[in-house]
Design an enzyme around this catalytic site. Structure first.
Site, mmCIF file in Angstrom:
data_model
loop_
_atom_site.group_PDB
_atom_site.id
_atom_site.type_symbol
_atom_site.label_atom_id
_atom_site.label_comp_id
_atom_site.label_asym_id
_atom_site.label_seq_id
_atom_site.Cartn_x
_atom_site.Cartn_y
_atom_site.Cartn_z
ATOM 1 N N SER B 149 0.835 -1.198 0.000
ATOM 2 C CA SER B 149 0.000 0.000 0.000
ATOM 3 C C SER B 149 0.876 1.257 0.000
ATOM 4 O O SER B 149 1.695 1.444 -0.900
ATOM 5 C CB SER B 149 -0.941 -0.053 1.214
ATOM 6 O OG SER B 149 -1.857 1.009 1.194
ATOM 7 N N ARG B 218 -11.880 6.601 9.943
ATOM 8 C CA ARG B 218 -11.527 5.201 9.999
ATOM 9 C C ARG B 218 -12.590 4.327 9.320
ATOM 10 O O ARG B 218 -12.278 3.384 8.603
ATOM 11 C CB ARG B 218 -11.334 4.760 11.443
ATOM 12 C CG ARG B 218 -10.973 3.293 11.602
ATOM 13 C CD ARG B 218 -9.698 2.934 10.854
ATOM 14 N NE ARG B 218 -9.259 1.582 11.155
ATOM 15 C CZ ARG B 218 -8.206 1.010 10.608
ATOM 16 N NH1 ARG B 218 -7.471 1.661 9.707
ATOM 17 N NH2 ARG B 218 -7.853 -0.214 10.929
ATOM 18 N N ASP B 316 -9.703 -4.563 -5.315
ATOM 19 C CA ASP B 316 -9.179 -3.342 -4.672
ATOM 20 C C ASP B 316 -9.726 -2.118 -5.396
ATOM 21 O O ASP B 316 -9.436 -1.908 -6.572
ATOM 22 C CB ASP B 316 -7.647 -3.373 -4.733
ATOM 23 C CG ASP B 316 -6.984 -2.243 -3.946
ATOM 24 O OD1 ASP B 316 -7.675 -1.276 -3.566
ATOM 25 O OD2 ASP B 316 -5.765 -2.341 -3.710
ATOM 26 N N HIS B 349 -8.347 -4.049 -0.950
ATOM 27 C CA HIS B 349 -7.014 -3.475 -0.750
ATOM 28 C C HIS B 349 -6.264 -4.143 0.393
ATOM 29 O O HIS B 349 -5.045 -4.291 0.344
ATOM 30 C CB HIS B 349 -7.166 -1.973 -0.478
ATOM 31 C CG HIS B 349 -5.864 -1.261 -0.342
ATOM 32 N ND1 HIS B 349 -4.948 -1.193 -1.372
ATOM 33 C CD2 HIS B 349 -5.296 -0.602 0.704
ATOM 34 C CE1 HIS B 349 -3.890 -0.505 -0.966
ATOM 35 N NE2 HIS B 349 -4.077 -0.138 0.283
ATOM 36 N N ASP B 350 -6.979 -4.532 1.435
ATOM 37 C CA ASP B 350 -6.346 -5.118 2.620
ATOM 38 C C ASP B 350 -6.048 -6.605 2.494
ATOM 39 O O ASP B 350 -5.612 -7.221 3.481
ATOM 40 C CB ASP B 350 -7.260 -4.937 3.843
ATOM 41 C CG ASP B 350 -6.892 -3.691 4.640
ATOM 42 O OD1 ASP B 350 -5.969 -2.973 4.221
ATOM 43 O OD2 ASP B 350 -7.543 -3.444 5.674
#
Lengths: 375, 375
Positions: B149, B218, B316, B349-350
């Protein structure tokens, strides 16, 4: 509390009381609508348009109101939804702030705006209210109901709860139920509004107004309504011409940041925050699988409609393509001649508003293939 | 102002002054790092791990700190980044609040935290600071730099600014420049923090803390780090067991809403808000096309590295697959043996944090194919 009612809007009163699906009832409520073209003698050329969360009933210019509408390129004489052939009706959603009764409207029981005393709103209530407008206009059976986004949900609810009300359906970037990604986005939008101290439990006015919360909610909306692909081509890494102020490294510097800001500024004072909350939550709750053990396919298969077209967009992250495919498959299982049309529009969920080159022929092709209406 | 430094963290002092790319300099700054395994006599078995925005340097348990780390399944003896073969180094990013100097650290000029007096932070500064750690550990040339990332951006900057510092690169869900969708998301996250009155221009403390802003930021992060596909399977439309309170139609009702809330609660008090703003903005600014007339391909082709692997994930939405393909193509144009590996992980993405089944073999396969290090 301001309502934003288009010029020369017309209204239909809802039955009073008007019972709401999740409990409670509205008294003295009304629906705003607009029309294009003429209902023929056979009364078989009516097309109903159900909108997304924010538009009013004024989809396009007409004699009563020559202001351009939110679907100007699609509705009117010679346009894809051709008012020379079809009698086109568009309703403002129940719960909105643009003419139809919603949280910003006066509660006749108190003489003050409903605010959070408005009963819980469901997509099905909006569908029932739209059906009242259809009947009030003397329409027994719609030639077609066309629903976009939230209106795509409402169109399915309309067919489910009012069998036979429409011969056909065009469901655009709609869904038969809300899925967790879109619930999460909407939940965050609502949280932004509710966290704004000026929201004040729904009790704000024009002077003390949850502007920051609405701005955040709208920006998140715009981000998820469009697509990364479109923005790469449109904004890339272009900087604003005015240099940011030197002492603020977090000020707007990229064009995409000021684009969002501009969109938000145009919106925040033109949509009632409580109305936004109610309409937003109604989408989360929508699930055609209700009453079918959560089986959305079964819910769709229980709908009776002759022909249907479910249009989706490959770049839509909010109502992804699988949801429109699901609609077409479910309706087909119920006996409909139902097609699924995935479009490669780069504009994401909002493509139906702007990619007229693709949506125009898709919708007009479907309508033109119908048995010609009477005279 | 709290920093969150892992137990037994080790530090390397940066040269003082340490000049920053966008102007200004740090004085008396330091970098936190952690290691696994042993540097061999030939000093050719070192692997550097550069992290995303939020992790500390403690990627996995080791003798000094047996607490599990954020990449526990990937780093350690016999694991994909095998510490029996490689001397693995992970640094906490410059500008973070987890050991390396950042906005929450004490400014030696004033004796108080930097807050917004911290100089503008760029990805390149983080790369330069990581290079200092590498040299301080006696490493002439890394066998590999692995960046995830934001760390994938930093790894490219490291190779660009320190030619020859690494023989190879594994760039995971990284990018050679920020694109407008991710800029828009990050801009909105920063706006949420800055709009919180308790952010107070960066001058908050533990009692008056921008908790709401951090929670919004968040949640938006978590939404965009994962994928709709994963959440459909994971949450569907499952409701919370505890009924929502009857008088709040906007309270959390769906499991996905409480999942986001839980993630946010765990984060907001464990990451410095100003640090978040600085690191977030540094990603927006990153563009390897700088100095190449905005041509990112040319920027990549100017990098010299022997072998490279750019891994991306189909789901992603923040660092989309095209960006990793772009990295591989650009490096190849510069003469590298560079491969692009798109993975079908549903976790967005994670995925590199959780889909070890796919990422483990991809990374270990790349490392194992290297010329065996000396003893």
């Amino acid at each position: 509390m301001t309502e934003f009612i288009p010029a020369n809007a017309r209204f239909v009163d809802l039955p009073s009381p008007f019972p709401m699906k999740r409990g409670g009832a509205l008294h003295g409520a009304r629906m705003a609508y607009d029309t294009w073209g003429t209902l023929n003698a056979a009364r078989d050329n009516a097309v109903l348009v159900l909108t997304g969360l924010s538009p009013d009933a004024h989809a396009a210019a007409n004699e009563a109101n020559p202001e351009p509408g939110w679907w100007e390129a699609m509705v009117g004489p010679g346009k894809p939804i051709d008012s020379e052939r079809w009698f086109v009706v568009c309703v403002n959603a129940l719960g909105s702030c643009k003419g139809s009764t919603g949280p910003a409207s006066i509660d006749p029981a108190t003489g003050r705006p409903y605010r959070l005393d408005f009963p819980e709103l469901s997509i099905e209530d909006g569908a029932d209210a739209a059906a009242v407008v259809v009947r009030a206009l003397g329409i027994e059976r719609l030639a077609c109901v066309i629903g976009n986004s939230m209106g795509g949900m409402a169109a399915l609810a309309l067919l489910q709860r009012h069998p036979g009300i429409a011969r056909s359906l065009v469901d655009i970037s709609g869904a038969a139920r809300a899925l967790p990604f879109s619930i999460a986005i909407r939940s965050l939008q609502r949280e932004a509004i509710r966290l704004d101290p000026k929201w004040n439990g729904g009790d704000y006015d024009d002077d003390a107004y949850p502007e920051s919360g609405m701005r955040m909610a709208r920006k998140l909306g715009v981000i998820t309504y469009r697509s990364a692909l479109e923005w790469d081509g449109r904004f890339g890494r272009v900087r604003l011409e005015d240099e940011r102020e030197d002492d603020d490294p977090f000020g707007f510097e990229f064009q995409v940041e000021s684009y969002l800001e501009g969109h938000a500024r145009r919106f925040v004072r033109r949509f009632d925050p409580n109305s936004y909350l109610y309409l937003s939550r109604s989408m989360d709750w929508f699930d055609l699988g209700e009453g079918h053990d959560g089986d959305v396919h079964a819910g769709l298969a229980a709908i009776r409609v002759e022909r249907a077209l479910a249009i989706g967009v490959q770049t839509d992250i909010l109502f992804p393509l699988q949801q429109q495919e699901e609609i077409a498959e479910g309706l087909r299982a119920g006996g409909a001649n139902a097609a699924f049309l995935p479009l490669p529009s780069p504009q994401g969920h909002d493509a139906f508003l702007v990619d007229i080159e693709r949506f125009g022929p898709a919708v007009s092709g479907f309508l033109n293939a119908m048995r010609a209406p009477g005279r």
